[in-house]
Scaffold this active site. Sequence first.
Site, short mmCIF file in Angstrom:
data_model
loop_
_atom_site.label_atom_id
_atom_site.label_comp_id
_atom_site.label_asym_id
_atom_site.label_seq_id
_atom_site.Cartn_x
_atom_site.Cartn_y
_atom_site.Cartn_z
N LYS A 101 0.98 -1.10 0.01
CA LYS A 101 0.11 -0.19 -0.08
C LYS A 101 1.02 1.17 0.07
O LYS A 101 2.05 1.28 0.70
CB LYS A 101 -1.04 -0.18 1.50
CG LYS A 101 -2.00 0.98 1.16
CD LYS A 101 -3.02 -0.02 0.39
CE LYS A 101 -4.59 0.74 0.38
NZ LYS A 101 -5.50 0.01 -0.11
N1 GLU Z 1 -7.22 0.07 -3.36
C1 GLU Z 1 -8.14 -1.09 -3.79
C2 GLU Z 1 -8.11 -2.00 -2.34
O1 GLU Z 1 -7.88 -1.51 -1.31
C3 GLU Z 1 -7.63 -2.05 -4.94
C4 GLU Z 1 -6.38 -2.50 -4.83
C5 GLU Z 1 -5.68 -3.05 -6.17
O2 GLU Z 1 -6.38 -3.04 -7.06
O3 GLU Z 1 -4.45 -3.32 -6.44
O4 GLU Z 1 -8.43 -3.19 -2.67
#
Ligand code: GLU
Length: 429
Positions: A119
Amino acid sequence: MILEATKPGQDPALEQEFNPWLAAEARFNEAATLLGLDEGLQKVLRTPTMEVTVYIPIQMDDGRIEVFTGYRVQHSLARGPAKGGIRFAPDVTLDEVRALASWMTWKCAVVNIPFGGGKGGVICDPSVLSQGELERITRRYTADIIEILGPERDVPAPDMNTNEQTMAWIMDTYSMHKRTTVTAVVTGKPLDLGGSRGRPAATGRGCLFVTLQALRKFHMEPSQTSVVVQGFGNVGGNAARLMHKAGMKIISVIEYDGAVYNPNGIDPVALDAHRKATGSITGFPGAEDIDREEAMFLPCDVLVPAARENVIHSRNAQKINARIICEGANGPTTAEADRILQQRGVFVIPDILANAGGVTVSYFEWVQDRQGFFWNEQLVNGRLEEIMVNSFRDVVSYAERHNVHNRCAAYMLALDRVAFAIKLRGIYA
Ligand code: GLU
Protein backbone atom coordinates in the site's frame (compact mmCIF):
# COMPACT_ATOMS: atom_id res chain seq x y z
CA MET A 1 -14.21 12.83 -1.68
CA ILE A 2 -13.02 12.21 1.81
CA LEU A 3 -15.55 10.95 4.28
CA GLU A 4 -14.11 11.86 7.61
CA ALA A 5 -13.50 9.04 10.03
CA THR A 6 -14.90 9.59 13.50
CA LYS A 7 -12.14 11.34 15.42
CA PRO A 8 -10.97 9.69 18.61
CA GLY A 9 -10.59 13.14 20.19
CA GLN A 10 -8.71 13.09 23.46
CA ASP A 11 -9.85 9.64 24.55
CA PRO A 12 -6.72 7.44 24.73
CA ALA A 13 -8.81 4.24 24.63
CA LEU A 14 -10.35 5.25 21.32
CA GLU A 15 -6.93 6.41 20.11
CA GLN A 16 -5.75 2.81 20.53
CA GLU A 17 -8.91 1.36 19.08
CA PHE A 18 -8.61 3.58 16.01
CA ASN A 19 -5.00 2.71 15.26
CA PRO A 20 -5.37 0.60 12.11
CA TRP A 21 -2.11 -1.24 12.67
CA LEU A 22 -3.20 -2.33 16.15
CA ALA A 23 -6.55 -3.33 14.66
CA ALA A 24 -4.80 -5.42 12.01
CA GLU A 25 -2.63 -7.02 14.69
CA ALA A 26 -5.63 -7.90 16.84
CA ARG A 27 -7.25 -9.76 13.94
CA PHE A 28 -3.97 -11.36 12.98
CA ASN A 29 -3.32 -12.59 16.53
CA GLU A 30 -6.76 -14.10 16.88
CA ALA A 31 -6.46 -16.04 13.61
CA ALA A 32 -2.82 -17.06 14.12
CA THR A 33 -3.58 -18.41 17.60
CA LEU A 34 -6.58 -20.40 16.41
CA LEU A 35 -4.52 -21.81 13.55
CA GLY A 36 -1.74 -22.73 15.98
CA LEU A 37 0.66 -21.05 13.58
CA ASP A 38 4.37 -21.54 14.25
CA GLU A 39 5.82 -18.63 16.30
CA GLY A 40 8.55 -17.94 13.77
CA LEU A 41 6.14 -17.83 10.86
CA GLN A 42 3.97 -15.49 12.89
CA LYS A 43 6.93 -13.15 13.22
CA VAL A 44 7.49 -13.19 9.48
CA LEU A 45 3.82 -12.60 8.66
CA ARG A 46 3.44 -9.86 11.22
CA THR A 47 6.35 -7.84 9.91
CA PRO A 48 6.24 -5.92 6.63
CA THR A 49 8.92 -6.89 4.08
CA MET A 50 9.82 -3.32 3.27
CA GLU A 51 8.75 0.20 4.19
CA VAL A 52 9.87 3.22 2.23
CA THR A 53 9.36 6.85 3.22
CA VAL A 54 10.12 9.55 0.68
CA TYR A 55 10.06 13.31 1.03
CA ILE A 56 8.79 14.84 -2.16
CA PRO A 57 9.78 18.42 -2.99
CA ILE A 58 7.23 20.04 -5.28
CA GLN A 59 7.11 23.43 -6.91
CA MET A 60 3.59 24.67 -6.32
CA ASP A 61 1.65 26.70 -8.88
CA ASP A 62 2.39 29.94 -7.03
CA GLY A 63 6.14 29.28 -7.15
CA ARG A 64 6.52 28.13 -3.53
CA ILE A 65 8.33 24.89 -2.80
CA GLU A 66 6.48 22.41 -0.60
CA VAL A 67 7.73 19.07 0.72
CA PHE A 68 5.23 16.19 0.90
CA THR A 69 5.72 12.87 2.67
CA GLY A 70 5.02 9.64 0.81
CA TYR A 71 5.04 6.00 1.90
CA ARG A 72 5.08 2.65 0.18
CA VAL A 73 4.87 -0.45 2.32
CA GLN A 74 5.31 -3.94 0.92
CA HIS A 75 3.85 -6.23 3.49
CA SER A 76 4.40 -9.61 1.84
CA LEU A 77 5.86 -10.89 -1.41
CA ALA A 78 5.40 -14.54 -0.50
CA ARG A 79 2.70 -15.34 -3.05
CA GLY A 80 3.63 -12.84 -5.76
CA PRO A 81 4.36 -9.16 -6.39
CA ALA A 82 3.10 -6.64 -3.83
CA LYS A 83 -0.32 -5.36 -4.86
CA GLY A 84 -2.32 -2.49 -3.48
CA GLY A 85 -3.47 1.05 -3.92
CA ILE A 86 -2.01 4.46 -3.28
CA ARG A 87 -4.06 6.96 -1.30
CA PHE A 88 -3.76 10.71 -1.10
CA ALA A 89 -5.13 12.23 2.10
CA PRO A 90 -4.07 14.86 4.63
CA ASP A 91 -4.16 12.43 7.56
CA VAL A 92 -2.35 9.42 6.07
CA THR A 93 -0.01 7.78 8.59
CA LEU A 94 2.62 5.09 8.27
CA ASP A 95 0.63 2.87 10.65
CA GLU A 96 -2.39 3.21 8.41
CA VAL A 97 -0.44 2.37 5.24
CA ARG A 98 1.20 -0.54 7.03
CA ALA A 99 -2.17 -1.93 8.13
CA LEU A 100 -3.64 -1.43 4.68
CA ALA A 101 -0.64 -3.21 3.13
CA SER A 102 -1.15 -6.22 5.37
CA TRP A 103 -4.88 -6.24 4.57
CA MET A 104 -3.93 -6.42 0.88
CA THR A 105 -1.85 -9.55 1.58
CA TRP A 106 -4.79 -11.23 3.29
CA LYS A 107 -7.27 -9.97 0.71
CA CYS A 108 -5.30 -11.37 -2.24
CA ALA A 109 -4.93 -14.66 -0.38
CA VAL A 110 -8.66 -14.86 0.46
CA VAL A 111 -9.59 -14.62 -3.22
CA ASN A 112 -6.57 -16.74 -4.08
CA ILE A 113 -4.88 -14.48 -6.63
CA PRO A 114 -1.08 -14.63 -7.03
CA PHE A 115 -0.12 -11.41 -5.29
CA GLY A 116 1.35 -10.28 -2.02
CA GLY A 117 0.24 -7.07 -0.37
CA GLY A 118 1.36 -3.47 -0.49
CA LYS A 119 0.00 0.00 0.00
CA GLY A 120 1.12 3.56 -0.58
CA GLY A 121 0.11 6.93 0.68
CA VAL A 122 1.02 10.56 0.23
CA ILE A 123 0.15 13.10 2.92
CA CYS A 124 -1.60 15.82 0.96
CA ASP A 125 -5.03 17.34 0.60
CA PRO A 126 -6.12 16.82 -3.01
CA SER A 127 -9.09 19.15 -2.55
CA VAL A 128 -6.74 22.15 -2.41
CA LEU A 129 -4.27 20.99 -5.09
CA SER A 130 -4.42 21.80 -8.80
CA GLN A 131 -4.20 19.06 -11.44
CA GLY A 132 -0.67 20.22 -12.20
CA GLU A 133 0.37 19.96 -8.55
CA LEU A 134 -1.22 16.50 -8.25
CA GLU A 135 0.59 15.39 -11.39
CA ARG A 136 3.95 16.61 -10.09
CA ILE A 137 3.39 14.93 -6.71
CA THR A 138 2.43 11.66 -8.40
CA ARG A 139 5.39 11.68 -10.80
CA ARG A 140 7.97 12.59 -8.18
CA TYR A 141 6.59 10.03 -5.74
CA THR A 142 6.78 7.38 -8.48
CA ALA A 143 10.32 8.36 -9.44
CA ASP A 144 11.41 8.27 -5.79
CA ILE A 145 10.11 4.73 -5.20
CA ILE A 146 10.87 3.43 -8.69
CA GLU A 147 13.39 0.79 -7.58
CA ILE A 148 10.76 -1.11 -5.66
CA LEU A 149 8.06 -0.93 -8.36
CA GLY A 150 7.56 -3.16 -11.39
CA PRO A 151 5.09 -5.66 -12.85
CA GLU A 152 6.91 -8.44 -11.07
CA ARG A 153 7.68 -6.50 -7.90
CA ASP A 154 5.02 -4.11 -6.81
CA VAL A 155 1.96 -3.06 -8.75
CA PRO A 156 0.06 -0.02 -7.37
CA ALA A 157 -3.58 0.83 -8.06
CA PRO A 158 -6.05 3.57 -7.17
CA ASP A 159 -7.27 4.04 -3.62
CA MET A 160 -8.81 6.95 -1.77
CA ASN A 161 -8.49 10.19 -3.82
CA THR A 162 -6.48 8.62 -6.61
CA ASN A 163 -7.95 7.54 -9.93
CA GLU A 164 -7.30 6.47 -13.54
CA GLN A 165 -5.46 9.68 -14.27
CA THR A 166 -3.13 9.14 -11.32
CA MET A 167 -2.41 5.63 -12.62
CA ALA A 168 -1.72 6.97 -16.12
CA TRP A 169 0.90 9.37 -14.66
CA ILE A 170 2.51 6.54 -12.69
CA MET A 171 2.60 4.32 -15.76
CA ASP A 172 4.11 7.10 -17.85
CA THR A 173 6.73 8.07 -15.27
CA TYR A 174 7.80 4.46 -14.78
CA SER A 175 7.87 3.90 -18.57
CA MET A 176 9.96 7.03 -19.19
CA HIS A 177 12.57 5.80 -16.72
CA LYS A 178 12.58 2.29 -18.20
CA ARG A 179 12.68 3.67 -21.77
CA THR A 180 9.84 1.35 -22.73
CA THR A 181 6.10 1.36 -22.18
CA VAL A 182 5.27 -0.86 -19.22
CA THR A 183 1.52 -0.94 -18.79
CA ALA A 184 1.50 -3.77 -16.20
CA VAL A 185 3.27 -1.65 -13.56
CA VAL A 186 -0.06 -0.27 -12.32
CA THR A 187 -3.70 -1.28 -12.55
CA GLY A 188 -6.83 0.82 -12.60
CA LYS A 189 -5.52 2.63 -15.69
CA PRO A 190 -7.68 4.25 -18.36
CA LEU A 191 -9.02 1.75 -20.90
CA ASP A 192 -6.91 3.26 -23.68
CA LEU A 193 -3.69 2.70 -21.73
CA GLY A 194 -4.06 -0.99 -20.95
CA GLY A 195 -6.86 -0.67 -18.42
CA SER A 196 -9.41 -3.42 -18.02
CA ARG A 197 -13.06 -3.27 -18.82
CA GLY A 198 -15.06 -3.50 -15.63
CA ARG A 199 -12.24 -2.26 -13.36
CA PRO A 200 -13.84 1.06 -12.27
CA ALA A 201 -16.98 -0.65 -10.97
CA ALA A 202 -15.26 -3.85 -9.82
CA THR A 203 -15.12 -3.19 -6.07
CA GLY A 204 -18.80 -2.19 -5.97
CA ARG A 205 -19.71 -5.14 -8.18
CA GLY A 206 -17.83 -7.48 -5.86
CA CYS A 207 -19.88 -6.05 -2.95
CA LEU A 208 -23.03 -6.85 -4.91
CA PHE A 209 -21.97 -10.45 -5.55
CA VAL A 210 -21.17 -11.23 -1.93
CA THR A 211 -24.28 -9.44 -0.67
CA LEU A 212 -26.43 -11.52 -3.04
CA GLN A 213 -24.81 -14.63 -1.60
CA ALA A 214 -25.57 -13.50 1.94
CA LEU A 215 -29.20 -12.78 0.99
CA ARG A 216 -29.49 -16.27 -0.51
CA LYS A 217 -28.11 -17.76 2.65
CA PHE A 218 -30.80 -16.06 4.72
CA HIS A 219 -33.53 -16.73 2.14
CA MET A 220 -34.00 -13.02 1.59
CA GLU A 221 -35.24 -11.61 -1.72
CA PRO A 222 -33.27 -8.70 -3.24
CA SER A 223 -36.57 -6.93 -3.93
CA GLN A 224 -37.40 -7.10 -0.19
CA THR A 225 -33.97 -5.85 0.87
CA SER A 226 -33.26 -2.37 2.20
CA VAL A 227 -29.74 -0.98 1.99
CA VAL A 228 -27.90 1.93 3.61
CA VAL A 229 -24.71 2.98 1.82
CA GLN A 230 -22.13 5.07 3.63
CA GLY A 231 -19.75 6.72 1.19
CA PHE A 232 -20.78 7.54 -2.38
CA GLY A 233 -17.41 7.43 -4.10
CA ASN A 234 -16.10 4.77 -6.44
CA VAL A 235 -16.98 1.88 -4.12
CA GLY A 236 -20.21 3.08 -2.49
CA GLY A 237 -21.48 4.75 -5.66
CA ASN A 238 -21.07 1.65 -7.78
CA ALA A 239 -22.31 -0.68 -5.04
CA ALA A 240 -25.45 1.47 -4.66
CA ARG A 241 -26.03 1.63 -8.41
CA LEU A 242 -25.59 -2.11 -8.93
CA MET A 243 -27.60 -3.11 -5.85
CA HIS A 244 -30.41 -0.82 -6.99
CA LYS A 245 -30.22 -2.43 -10.43
CA ALA A 246 -30.44 -5.86 -8.79
CA GLY A 247 -33.76 -4.80 -7.23
CA MET A 248 -32.63 -3.79 -3.75
CA LYS A 249 -33.97 -0.65 -2.14
CA ILE A 250 -31.31 1.95 -1.33
CA ILE A 251 -33.05 3.72 1.54
CA SER A 252 -30.18 5.99 2.54
CA VAL A 253 -26.88 7.31 1.24
CA ILE A 254 -24.43 8.98 3.60
CA GLU A 255 -21.61 11.28 2.49
CA TYR A 256 -19.12 13.46 4.30
CA ASP A 257 -21.38 16.51 4.11
CA GLY A 258 -24.78 15.00 4.76
CA ALA A 259 -27.16 12.11 4.23
CA VAL A 260 -30.35 11.48 2.31
CA TYR A 261 -33.21 9.12 3.13
CA ASN A 262 -36.19 7.70 1.33
CA PRO A 263 -37.87 4.58 2.76
CA ASN A 264 -39.23 3.81 -0.72
CA GLY A 265 -35.77 3.78 -2.28
CA ILE A 266 -33.36 6.22 -3.87
CA ASP A 267 -32.21 6.02 -7.49
CA PRO A 268 -28.39 6.23 -7.20
CA VAL A 269 -27.98 7.33 -10.82
CA ALA A 270 -30.29 10.30 -10.27
CA LEU A 271 -28.56 11.04 -6.96
CA ASP A 272 -25.18 11.07 -8.69
CA ALA A 273 -26.51 13.43 -11.37
CA HIS A 274 -27.84 15.70 -8.60
CA ARG A 275 -24.46 15.70 -6.88
CA LYS A 276 -22.67 16.50 -10.15
CA ALA A 277 -25.03 19.42 -10.71
CA THR A 278 -25.01 20.83 -7.17
CA GLY A 279 -21.80 19.58 -5.58
CA SER A 280 -23.61 17.66 -2.83
CA ILE A 281 -25.99 14.73 -2.35
CA THR A 282 -28.09 16.86 0.01
CA GLY A 283 -31.18 18.65 -1.25
CA PHE A 284 -31.92 15.75 -3.59
CA PRO A 285 -35.57 15.95 -4.73
CA GLY A 286 -35.96 12.13 -4.54
CA ALA A 287 -35.25 11.96 -0.80
CA GLU A 288 -35.18 13.94 2.42
CA ASP A 289 -32.03 15.17 4.13
CA ILE A 290 -31.30 13.47 7.42
CA ASP A 291 -28.57 13.53 10.01
CA ARG A 292 -25.52 11.43 9.06
CA GLU A 293 -25.35 9.67 12.43
CA GLU A 294 -29.05 8.92 12.36
CA ALA A 295 -28.70 7.44 8.88
CA MET A 296 -25.96 5.03 10.03
CA PHE A 297 -28.35 3.61 12.62
CA LEU A 298 -31.42 3.24 10.41
CA PRO A 299 -33.04 -0.18 10.55
CA CYS A 300 -32.02 -1.91 7.32
CA ASP A 301 -31.16 -5.32 5.92
CA VAL A 302 -27.75 -4.36 4.58
CA LEU A 303 -25.34 -1.64 5.65
CA VAL A 304 -22.47 -0.95 3.26
CA PRO A 305 -19.74 1.14 4.90
CA ALA A 306 -17.78 2.17 1.83
CA ALA A 307 -15.69 5.13 2.87
CA ARG A 308 -13.01 4.97 5.50
CA GLU A 309 -11.65 3.14 8.51
CA ASN A 310 -13.19 3.18 11.99
CA VAL A 311 -16.74 4.28 11.23
CA ILE A 312 -18.19 1.42 13.28
CA HIS A 313 -16.56 1.44 16.72
CA SER A 314 -17.16 0.54 20.37
CA ARG A 315 -19.27 3.66 20.96
CA ASN A 316 -21.74 3.15 18.12
CA ALA A 317 -21.74 -0.59 17.24
CA GLN A 318 -24.59 -1.12 19.70
CA LYS A 319 -26.77 1.22 17.65
CA ILE A 320 -26.21 -0.41 14.27
CA ASN A 321 -29.52 -1.78 13.09
CA ALA A 322 -28.48 -3.89 10.11
CA ARG A 323 -28.84 -7.62 9.59
CA ILE A 324 -25.86 -7.78 7.22
CA ILE A 325 -22.80 -5.54 6.93
CA CYS A 326 -20.92 -5.59 3.66
CA GLU A 327 -17.58 -3.84 4.21
CA GLY A 328 -16.85 -1.97 0.99
CA ALA A 329 -14.17 0.11 2.75
CA ASN A 330 -10.96 -1.19 4.26
CA GLY A 331 -11.16 -1.45 8.04
CA PRO A 332 -14.52 0.28 8.60
CA THR A 333 -15.11 -1.76 11.77
CA THR A 334 -12.79 -1.68 14.78
CA ALA A 335 -11.82 -4.90 16.57
CA GLU A 336 -13.87 -3.83 19.61
CA ALA A 337 -16.92 -3.23 17.43
CA ASP A 338 -16.44 -6.70 15.92
CA ARG A 339 -17.15 -8.26 19.28
CA ILE A 340 -20.31 -6.21 19.78
CA LEU A 341 -21.64 -6.98 16.32
CA GLN A 342 -20.88 -10.63 16.83
CA GLN A 343 -22.80 -10.75 20.10
CA ARG A 344 -25.71 -9.07 18.37
CA GLY A 345 -25.66 -11.65 15.59
CA VAL A 346 -24.91 -9.24 12.74
CA PHE A 347 -23.64 -11.11 9.67
CA VAL A 348 -20.46 -9.28 8.66
CA ILE A 349 -18.95 -9.79 5.23
CA PRO A 350 -15.43 -8.68 6.14
CA ASP A 351 -13.49 -6.14 4.10
CA ILE A 352 -10.80 -8.55 2.94
CA LEU A 353 -13.56 -10.52 1.23
CA ALA A 354 -16.27 -7.93 0.55
CA ASN A 355 -14.10 -5.36 -1.24
CA ALA A 356 -11.76 -7.81 -2.97
CA GLY A 357 -13.54 -7.29 -6.30
CA GLY A 358 -11.28 -4.33 -7.03
CA VAL A 359 -8.01 -6.14 -6.67
CA THR A 360 -9.45 -9.18 -8.43
CA VAL A 361 -10.13 -7.16 -11.58
CA SER A 362 -6.73 -5.50 -11.05
CA TYR A 363 -5.33 -9.00 -11.34
CA PHE A 364 -7.29 -9.49 -14.57
CA GLU A 365 -5.89 -6.16 -15.83
CA TRP A 366 -2.32 -7.23 -15.02
CA VAL A 367 -2.87 -10.56 -16.82
CA GLN A 368 -4.32 -8.80 -19.87
CA ASP A 369 -1.45 -6.27 -19.98
CA ARG A 370 1.13 -9.01 -19.80
CA GLN A 371 -0.59 -10.97 -22.55
CA GLY A 372 -1.40 -7.91 -24.64
CA PHE A 373 -4.80 -9.50 -25.16
CA PHE A 374 -7.92 -7.88 -23.79
CA TRP A 375 -11.18 -9.36 -22.57
CA ASN A 376 -14.71 -8.09 -23.03
CA GLU A 377 -16.67 -6.83 -20.04
CA GLN A 378 -18.87 -9.89 -19.86
CA LEU A 379 -15.83 -12.11 -19.45
CA VAL A 380 -14.36 -9.82 -16.78
CA ASN A 381 -17.61 -9.64 -14.80
CA GLY A 382 -18.25 -13.37 -15.15
CA ARG A 383 -14.80 -14.28 -13.88
CA LEU A 384 -15.15 -11.75 -11.08
CA GLU A 385 -18.46 -13.28 -10.05
CA GLU A 386 -16.98 -16.75 -10.01
CA ILE A 387 -14.12 -15.68 -7.74
CA MET A 388 -16.31 -13.63 -5.38
CA VAL A 389 -18.96 -16.35 -5.05
CA ASN A 390 -16.39 -19.09 -4.47
CA SER A 391 -14.49 -16.97 -1.96
CA PHE A 392 -17.69 -16.14 -0.10
CA ARG A 393 -18.51 -19.84 0.12
CA ASP A 394 -14.96 -20.70 1.23
CA VAL A 395 -15.07 -18.12 4.03
CA VAL A 396 -18.58 -18.84 5.25
CA SER A 397 -18.15 -22.62 5.22
CA TYR A 398 -14.80 -22.25 6.99
CA ALA A 399 -16.51 -20.10 9.63
CA GLU A 400 -19.22 -22.68 10.12
CA ARG A 401 -16.81 -25.61 10.22
CA HIS A 402 -14.54 -23.97 12.77
CA ASN A 403 -17.25 -22.14 14.66
CA VAL A 404 -15.64 -18.71 14.24
CA HIS A 405 -17.03 -15.45 12.87
CA ASN A 406 -16.61 -14.58 9.19
CA ARG A 407 -13.74 -12.14 9.64
CA CYS A 408 -11.76 -14.60 11.66
CA ALA A 409 -12.45 -17.31 9.08
CA ALA A 410 -11.25 -15.03 6.25
CA TYR A 411 -8.06 -14.26 8.19
CA MET A 412 -7.47 -17.91 9.02
CA LEU A 413 -7.89 -18.95 5.39
CA ALA A 414 -5.58 -16.18 4.23
CA LEU A 415 -2.90 -16.69 6.88
CA ASP A 416 -2.84 -20.38 6.18
CA ARG A 417 -2.32 -19.78 2.45
CA VAL A 418 0.45 -17.23 2.93
CA ALA A 419 2.15 -19.29 5.64
CA PHE A 420 2.06 -22.31 3.36
CA ALA A 421 3.73 -20.33 0.56
CA ILE A 422 6.48 -19.26 2.96
CA LYS A 423 6.96 -22.83 4.15
CA LEU A 424 7.24 -24.08 0.58
CA ARG A 425 9.72 -21.36 -0.35
CA GLY A 426 11.73 -21.72 2.84
CA ILE A 427 13.72 -18.99 4.55
CA TYR A 428 16.51 -17.78 2.30
CA ALA A 429 19.82 -17.21 3.98
N1 GLU B 1 -7.23 0.06 -3.40
C1 GLU B 1 -8.00 -1.11 -3.66
C2 GLU B 1 -8.07 -1.99 -2.42
O1 GLU B 1 -7.90 -1.53 -1.33
C3 GLU B 1 -7.53 -1.86 -4.89
C4 GLU B 1 -6.14 -2.37 -4.84
C5 GLU B 1 -5.67 -2.96 -6.15
O2 GLU B 1 -6.45 -3.08 -7.08
O3 GLU B 1 -4.49 -3.30 -6.21
O4 GLU B 1 -8.39 -3.15 -2.49
